[in-house]
Design a protein around this motif. Sequence first.
Motif, short mmCIF file in Angstrom:
data_model
loop_
_atom_site.label_atom_id
_atom_site.label_comp_id
_atom_site.label_asym_id
_atom_site.label_seq_id
_atom_site.Cartn_x
_atom_site.Cartn_y
_atom_site.Cartn_z
N ALA A 1 1.65 -6.05 -2.63
CA ALA A 1 1.28 -4.75 -2.15
C ALA A 1 2.46 -4.02 -1.83
O ALA A 1 2.90 -2.33 -2.05
N GLY A 2 4.10 -4.22 -1.77
CA GLY A 2 5.11 -3.32 -1.90
C GLY A 2 4.79 -3.11 -3.56
O GLY A 2 5.62 -1.47 -3.49
N ALA A 3 4.87 -3.81 -4.32
CA ALA A 3 4.88 -3.28 -6.40
C ALA A 3 4.16 -2.30 -6.04
O ALA A 3 4.31 -1.24 -6.94
N VAL A 4 2.82 -2.51 -5.50
CA VAL A 4 1.44 -1.30 -5.44
C VAL A 4 1.78 -0.24 -5.65
O VAL A 4 2.03 0.88 -5.79
N PHE A 5 2.35 0.29 -4.09
CA PHE A 5 2.21 1.14 -3.67
C PHE A 5 4.08 1.60 -4.35
O PHE A 5 3.51 2.76 -4.57
N TRP B 1 4.42 1.72 -7.46
CA TRP B 1 4.74 1.30 -8.00
C TRP B 1 3.69 3.64 -8.26
O TRP B 1 4.21 4.49 -9.12
N LEU B 2 2.72 3.21 -7.42
CA LEU B 2 1.46 4.48 -7.16
C LEU B 2 2.86 5.27 -6.89
O LEU B 2 2.26 6.88 -6.99
N CYS B 3 3.57 5.21 -5.81
CA CYS B 3 4.63 6.50 -5.70
C CYS B 3 5.01 7.37 -6.44
O CYS B 3 4.96 8.00 -6.48
N GLY C 1 0.86 11.93 -7.25
CA GLY C 1 -0.23 12.78 -7.81
C GLY C 1 -1.40 11.95 -7.23
O GLY C 1 -1.13 12.30 -6.29
N TRP C 2 -2.38 12.36 -8.05
CA TRP C 2 -4.30 11.70 -7.75
C TRP C 2 -3.74 10.46 -7.16
O TRP C 2 -4.62 10.36 -6.18
N PRO C 3 -3.48 9.30 -8.16
CA PRO C 3 -3.50 7.99 -7.62
C PRO C 3 -2.62 7.57 -6.38
O PRO C 3 -3.18 6.94 -6.15
N TYR C 4 -0.88 8.06 -5.79
CA TYR C 4 -0.90 7.69 -4.83
C TYR C 4 -1.52 8.77 -3.82
O TYR C 4 -2.08 8.15 -2.42
#
Length: 267
Positions: free
Chosen positions: A11-15, A17-19, A23-26
Motif C-alpha cells: 500500500a505504501g509503495a502504490v501511494f 508512486w502515485l504521489c 496530477g490526475w493519478p494522485y
Amino acid sequence: MKQRLITGIVAGAVFLWLCLLGGWPYQLLLTAMALIGFYEFVKMTGLPAMGGTALLGYASVLCFMIPRDLLGSSEWLSWEQGIWLLLLVFLLVTVFSKNKQDIKITALLFTGIVYIGMGFSYMGIARGAEDGHGVFWTFLLLCCIWGSDAGAYFVGKSFGRNKLWPAISPNKTVEGALGGVVISVVISALFAILGPDLLTLGEALLIGLACAVLGQLGDLVQSAYKRVYGIKDSGSLLPGHGGILDRCDSWIIVFPFVHIVMLMPYY
C-alpha cells in the motif's frame, strides 16, 4: 505481523508512486480514499451506508475533491461559502424528511464530510503547490507524521511510564508523545537542510511541531470516536492495518491545519 508488513509495503509503495506521479493519478487516488473513508465513517455510526442522506454525503465529499487547478478553472465559491451552503443543505434534510433524519444524524454526517473531505482535499493542494515543489511539501508533512508515529511507539514502548489519555487510548504515554515530537522536529530540520531555498529552519521547526502535536491529536480523535461506538478498526480494507481512517487519521488533521494557519511557506 507478516500480513501487516506485506500490506504496509504494498500500500505504501502504490501511494508513494502515485504521489510522485502527481496530477490526475494522485488526485483520483485521494478521491477514492476520501470516499472510502466517508463510507467507513457512515458504517461506524450504524447508518445505512447507501441511504439517501449518506449518498448526499458522498456527493459532498466529491465536491471537496474537485481539483480546480487540474481542471484549469477558478473557484466559484470560497471555502466558507461552500461549507455554509453544505450546512444549509443538511439542515434542510431534516425538514424535507419530516425529521426521519433528525438533526443529530445530519449534524454527524456533516461533521464527517468536512473532516474527511477537507482533509484529503488539502493533501491534493499540498501536492499541487503553486511553487512546483509539491512532492517536497507532501513528503515533508508525511515524513514528519510517520516519524512522530514511529517515535511515539518506540519511545513509549521503551520508556513509557505515564499514561497520556487512558480514557481514550490506554496504550499511549506522555514519554511516547514527547518522543514523537522530537523525531518529527528532527525530520523537519533535515528537510530544511536539504531544501534551504524552500524552507528556513524556523519554519521547519514549527511545521515539525505542528505535525507531531496535531498528528497525535488526530489519532486520539479517531480513537475517541471508535471508543464511543465500541469498535476496534474503522474498516478492514487494509489487512492488519484496519481501514482508511485508521491509517490516515493524522493526515487529514495535519494537512488542513498547516495550510489554514499558514505554516506552509509557499503561501
